[in-house]
Design a protein around this motif. Structure first.
Motif, mmCIF file in Angstrom:
data_model
loop_
_atom_site.group_PDB
_atom_site.id
_atom_site.type_symbol
_atom_site.label_atom_id
_atom_site.label_comp_id
_atom_site.label_asym_id
_atom_site.label_seq_id
_atom_site.Cartn_x
_atom_site.Cartn_y
_atom_site.Cartn_z
ATOM 1 N N HIS A 1 -64.956 70.186 -31.748
ATOM 2 C CA HIS A 1 -64.155 71.566 -32.522
ATOM 3 C C HIS A 1 -63.539 70.745 -33.137
ATOM 4 O O HIS A 1 -62.678 70.192 -34.948
ATOM 5 N N ALA B 1 -67.746 70.503 -26.340
ATOM 6 C CA ALA B 1 -67.456 71.976 -27.230
ATOM 7 C C ALA B 1 -65.796 71.319 -27.824
ATOM 8 O O ALA B 1 -65.820 71.467 -29.269
ATOM 9 N N ASP B 2 -64.799 70.846 -26.631
ATOM 10 C CA ASP B 2 -64.042 70.345 -27.735
ATOM 11 C C ASP B 2 -64.091 69.502 -28.311
ATOM 12 O O ASP B 2 -63.402 69.041 -29.723
ATOM 13 N N GLN C 1 -69.238 70.947 -19.724
ATOM 14 C CA GLN C 1 -69.951 71.396 -21.042
ATOM 15 C C GLN C 1 -68.804 71.512 -22.476
ATOM 16 O O GLN C 1 -68.249 71.681 -23.179
ATOM 17 N N GLN C 2 -67.405 72.083 -22.205
ATOM 18 C CA GLN C 2 -66.054 72.257 -22.379
ATOM 19 C C GLN C 2 -65.715 70.903 -23.112
ATOM 20 O O GLN C 2 -65.236 71.095 -24.357
ATOM 21 N N GLU D 1 -77.267 69.906 -24.243
ATOM 22 C CA GLU D 1 -76.041 70.084 -24.316
ATOM 23 C C GLU D 1 -75.429 71.395 -25.199
ATOM 24 O O GLU D 1 -75.247 71.979 -25.531
ATOM 25 N N TYR E 1 -72.641 63.532 -29.712
ATOM 26 C CA TYR E 1 -71.660 63.676 -28.397
ATOM 27 C C TYR E 1 -72.515 62.249 -28.026
ATOM 28 O O TYR E 1 -70.734 61.638 -27.648
ATOM 29 N N VAL F 1 -66.450 78.049 -22.795
ATOM 30 C CA VAL F 1 -67.693 78.095 -22.799
ATOM 31 C C VAL F 1 -67.845 79.054 -21.255
ATOM 32 O O VAL F 1 -68.396 79.263 -21.397
ATOM 33 N N ILE G 1 -73.173 74.897 -28.273
ATOM 34 C CA ILE G 1 -72.325 75.208 -28.554
ATOM 35 C C ILE G 1 -71.758 76.004 -29.691
ATOM 36 O O ILE G 1 -71.486 76.207 -30.038
ATOM 37 N N GLN H 1 -72.328 79.435 -29.515
ATOM 38 C CA GLN H 1 -71.547 80.648 -29.287
ATOM 39 C C GLN H 1 -70.474 80.671 -29.907
ATOM 40 O O GLN H 1 -69.549 81.786 -30.226
ATOM 41 N N ALA H 2 -70.197 79.208 -30.786
ATOM 42 C CA ALA H 2 -69.317 79.054 -32.069
ATOM 43 C C ALA H 2 -70.157 80.271 -32.996
ATOM 44 O O ALA H 2 -68.592 80.777 -33.986
#
Length: 341
Positions: free
Chosen positions: A321, A317-318, A313-314, A113, A170, A332, A117, A120-121
């Motif tokens: 961040h 990512a949050d 998945q979002q 996972e 995570y 995402v 992320i 993409q960032a």
């Protein structure tokens, strides 16, 4: 009797000479055409070989299903009718694999996972194309078998080894939250898996957040105890299939063949875990019983990405961040090829 070319009785008129010249010219042209056609036909097999495609797959040794497919050669057989060969490109970890995908070194890859992320960032170009079902038991927070630590709450103020920015980062954050703690309430020690295990065994850290097959190896070799994993409903621990956007758009039948082979191999693996482990273990450099235990904690059955999976998945990512692990927020869904919800 037909007149020969030097027959004195033959027609020697200008029109007859013109017809003879025309016949010679046409014969010469026909000869050139036949020669050209023969050259073209001889070149056809070479041209076909040059036009043949190649699916370049980025994989890690810890990704057991890809290792099994590589060992059994089933994907090569499935893609042959489509005129595609397979090239397997090994990477040491997910971030390097994503970089390979971004620069065009591979066409598809398989990772957990967290790496997508971060990629993409950082502006990497790829798309999510599929996922394997949740495997929440295939990652865990381990403590030594004789440790006095009995709950995640007992980690307060203690040292926990983990691979920074990985799936288990995570997991650790979510488990701490579940027990009323934050990441700042412990002492994270960021180490790669090999160094994490050394620190764990030596006692220089109190716990270790790690994934399979490293998790199973530590349990088997040291008697390490699972303090907490992704259950119940704490994390999903999905595994993702990623692709270069252009390749995916231009070769849907190749991607479909990859998915069909992965699903078929996954079914075979679940029915034959010991046999699968015997094939995979030598390539991973691990004992067969360790690989077999790790395999039993994963789910294999690739599916198209759904909006719910993208939403899960979002959340990761949050979280990353908010922890300042990625420099900017990402969406995402911008990098997802959705299937049917």
């Amino acid at each position: 009797m037909h007149p020969g070319p030097f027959d004195p009785h033959a027609d020697q008129s200008p029109s007859s000479a013109w017809r003879r010249a025309a016949r010679h010219f046409l014969a010469a042209v026909l000869g050139v055409l036949v020669l050209a056609l023969g050259t073209y036909l001889l070149a056809l097999p070479v041209a076909h070989a040059q036009a043949q495609g190649e699916l370049r797959i980025g994989y890690q040794k810890s990704a057991s299903l890809f290792v099994l497919q590589k060992a059994q050669g089933t994907l090569e057989k499935r893609l042959a009718p489509l005129g595609f060969g397979v090239k397997w490109v090994e990477f040491p970890a997910g971030p390097q694999l994503l970089e390979g995908l971004n620069v065009g070194a591979v066409d598809v890859g398989y990772v957990g996972e967290a790496p997508p992320i971060f990629a993409q960032a950082a502006g990497a170009q790829f798309v999510y194309i599929g996922f394997d079902p949740a495997a929440p038991r295939a990652e865990a927070i381990l403590v030594r078998h004789d440790a006095p630590i009995r709950s995640v709450a007992d980690l307060k103020g203690r040292k926990v080894a983990l691979n920074k920015g990985s799936n288990v980062h995570y997991l650790l954050v979510r488990q701490l939250e579940r027990h009323g703690l934050r990441i700042g309430d412990i002492q994270p020690v960021y180490l790669a898996p090999a160094d994490g295990r050394a620190a764990f065994e030596s006692g220089s850290v109190d716990a270790w957040a790690i994934w399979d097959p490293f998790q199973a190896a530590a349990e088997k070799a040291t008697g390490a105890r699972v303090l907490a994993d992704g259950t119940p409903g704490v994390v999903n621990n999905y595994q993702y299939y990623l692709g270069a956007r252009g390749f995916v758009q231009q070769n849907p039948r190749v991607v479909q063949a990859l998915f069909e082979d992965a699903a078929e191999r996954g079914q075979w693996l679940r029915k034959n875990p010991r046999q699968a482990a015997e094939l995979i273990a030598p390539l991973q450099g691990l004992p067969v019983d360790v690989v077999e235990q790790a395999l039993q904690r994963y789910e294999f059955g690739v599916q198209p990405i759904t909006r719910q999976v993208a939403a899960d998945q979002q959340k990761i990512a949050d979280t990353f961040h908010a922890l300042k692990l990625i420099p900017r927020p990402i969406k995402v869904s911008d990098a997802v090829v959705f299937g049917q919800d």
